[in-house]
Design an enzyme around this catalytic site. Sequence first.
Site, short mmCIF file in Angstrom:
data_model
loop_
_atom_site.label_atom_id
_atom_site.label_comp_id
_atom_site.label_asym_id
_atom_site.label_seq_id
_atom_site.Cartn_x
_atom_site.Cartn_y
_atom_site.Cartn_z
N SER A 116 37.64 49.65 41.00
CA SER A 116 37.74 48.22 40.79
C SER A 116 37.93 47.81 39.32
O SER A 116 38.33 46.68 39.06
CB SER A 116 36.49 47.53 41.32
OG SER A 116 35.35 47.97 40.62
N LYS B 245 34.76 44.54 31.30
CA LYS B 245 34.98 44.17 32.71
C LYS B 245 34.25 42.86 33.01
O LYS B 245 33.13 42.66 32.53
CB LYS B 245 34.48 45.30 33.61
CG LYS B 245 34.79 45.13 35.09
CD LYS B 245 34.31 46.35 35.88
CE LYS B 245 34.66 46.27 37.35
NZ LYS B 245 34.20 47.46 38.10
N SER C 191 34.79 53.51 40.50
CA SER C 191 35.53 52.41 39.85
C SER C 191 35.83 52.56 38.37
O SER C 191 36.55 51.73 37.82
CB SER C 191 34.79 51.10 40.06
OG SER C 191 35.14 50.59 41.32
N1 GLN Z 1 36.24 51.68 45.80
C1 GLN Z 1 34.84 51.77 46.05
C2 GLN Z 1 34.38 50.53 46.79
O1 GLN Z 1 35.22 49.79 47.17
C3 GLN Z 1 34.08 51.93 44.76
C4 GLN Z 1 34.05 50.68 43.97
C5 GLN Z 1 33.21 50.80 42.75
O2 GLN Z 1 32.91 51.88 42.25
N2 GLN Z 1 32.79 49.65 42.26
O3 GLN Z 1 33.25 50.31 47.01
#
Ligand code: GLN
Length: 479
Positions: free
Chosen positions: A148, A73, A172
């Site tokens: 994400s 990532k 995420s």
């Molecule tokens: N979707 C969640 C957020 O927008 C979690 C994102 C994540 O785990 N990085 O914060």
Amino acid sequence: MSIKEIVEGIKNKKIKAKEVVEECLKEIRERDKGVNSFITVFEEDAIKEGELIDRNLEDLKDKKLLGVPISIKDNILVKGKRTTAGSKILENYIATYDATVVKRLKEEGAIIIGKTNMDEFAFGSSTETSYFGPTRNPVDIERVPGGSSGGSAASVSAGFVPCSLGSDTGGSIRQPASFCGVFGLKPTYGRVSRYGLIAFASSLDQIGPFAKNTFDLALIMEVIAGYDEYDSTSLNEEVPEYSKDIENFDIKGVKIGLPDEYFELGVDSEIKDRILGICKKLEEEGSIIERIKLPHTKYAVSVYYIVAPSEASSNLARYDGVKYGYSNRNGKDLIEDYFLTRRDGFGEEAKRRIIIGTFALSSGYYDAYYLKAQKVRTLIKRDFEEAFKKVDFIITPTSPQVPFKIGEILDPISMYMQDVFTIPASLAGIPGLNFPAGRNKDGLPIGLQILGKKLSEREIFCFSFFLEKILEKEVMDHG
Ligand code: GLN
């Protein structure tokens, strides 16, 4: 090929590491245009690494991930390579050191193929907020891959690489794994070093793996987990050989909790039926299924959206156009340069988080929001502690719905609700695994979440491996 097959193939000289790399690169070249799972691909370096392994095979035979291509990532640093976190503000930022996880992967012979697309700074659940354009779900190109870490999940699901690393702050890793039909683990907080991970919310962030089966997931964890003096929250606990004896698991008498709160209104009925159907099978195999309660679940999303943006607003203060990345120096003084840099450099969602976080931490509001959220976070944690006195694992849907269409969810609150089932475990710091549990009637992936107590990764892997075996014939059609 699985990781195991690649490592054994190379060791026994049935295949060359270079050929494995070339095959991955070819697939990416031909098919990633439609998916957009990669921001950067390291064509030349990866081939060189492969050649190096083939030349020095005798000395490298014991490496756990010998010649295994992996994608990373783009918020995890790889020395000498661009690391963008999906943001314009870091569009041309070159990492000056390897993240601890990357160092460990390299030491065990893994080959880094490239960096994967993500929501800007990991803010999101769909990979649509990336400065580099959205990633598409390889299962259905009209749909989002989740987020994400959508690029990581998609790169594995599309078959470009056998495994990937992502990060999980509120879901995420698990949610994109669910949407793309692959395995993904968010480890216990502190189990994997965060050194070299671009910080989002430091009390929640964890790096973890994606793969196509439990064994491979366990193998990567064996390599990346463990104490690191460069991360002050790193746990100084021994790392078990997760992949060893993974098949030694007796389901008889194992207690599984199904929390009422995760099966109520708002959950897609096909997902619910599928998860309950699998639990029925587990019961037939000898496990004990119990209904449990996690009463503070309903506050989790609200708590998270105070804690996470607060920490993010503080972590993102460093992007000022002076120390890192993009810079707009057209202001009348330094202060105005900061404003212009941040106005142009951050996307809309990043700005929203910075504003929410700054507000929640401002004097006069700190007690009402941040401090209160921290107190409720403790209650959520206690819910799990109480539950794990009674049960060994908790099973829930990973996501309340199957992958949605690109552009379908526009309002931020609905997007935030995507993480209702993954956020509680993040707040509690416990491990969670997405198990790809088959498809719905439209062929879209359904994800089952396995939660365990702190540092129970080994038990979760054994359980997941068992589940994979009993469901093999029926559902192993992910990817
Ligand atoms: N979707 C969640 C957020 O927008 C979690 C994102 C994540 O785990 N990085 O914060």
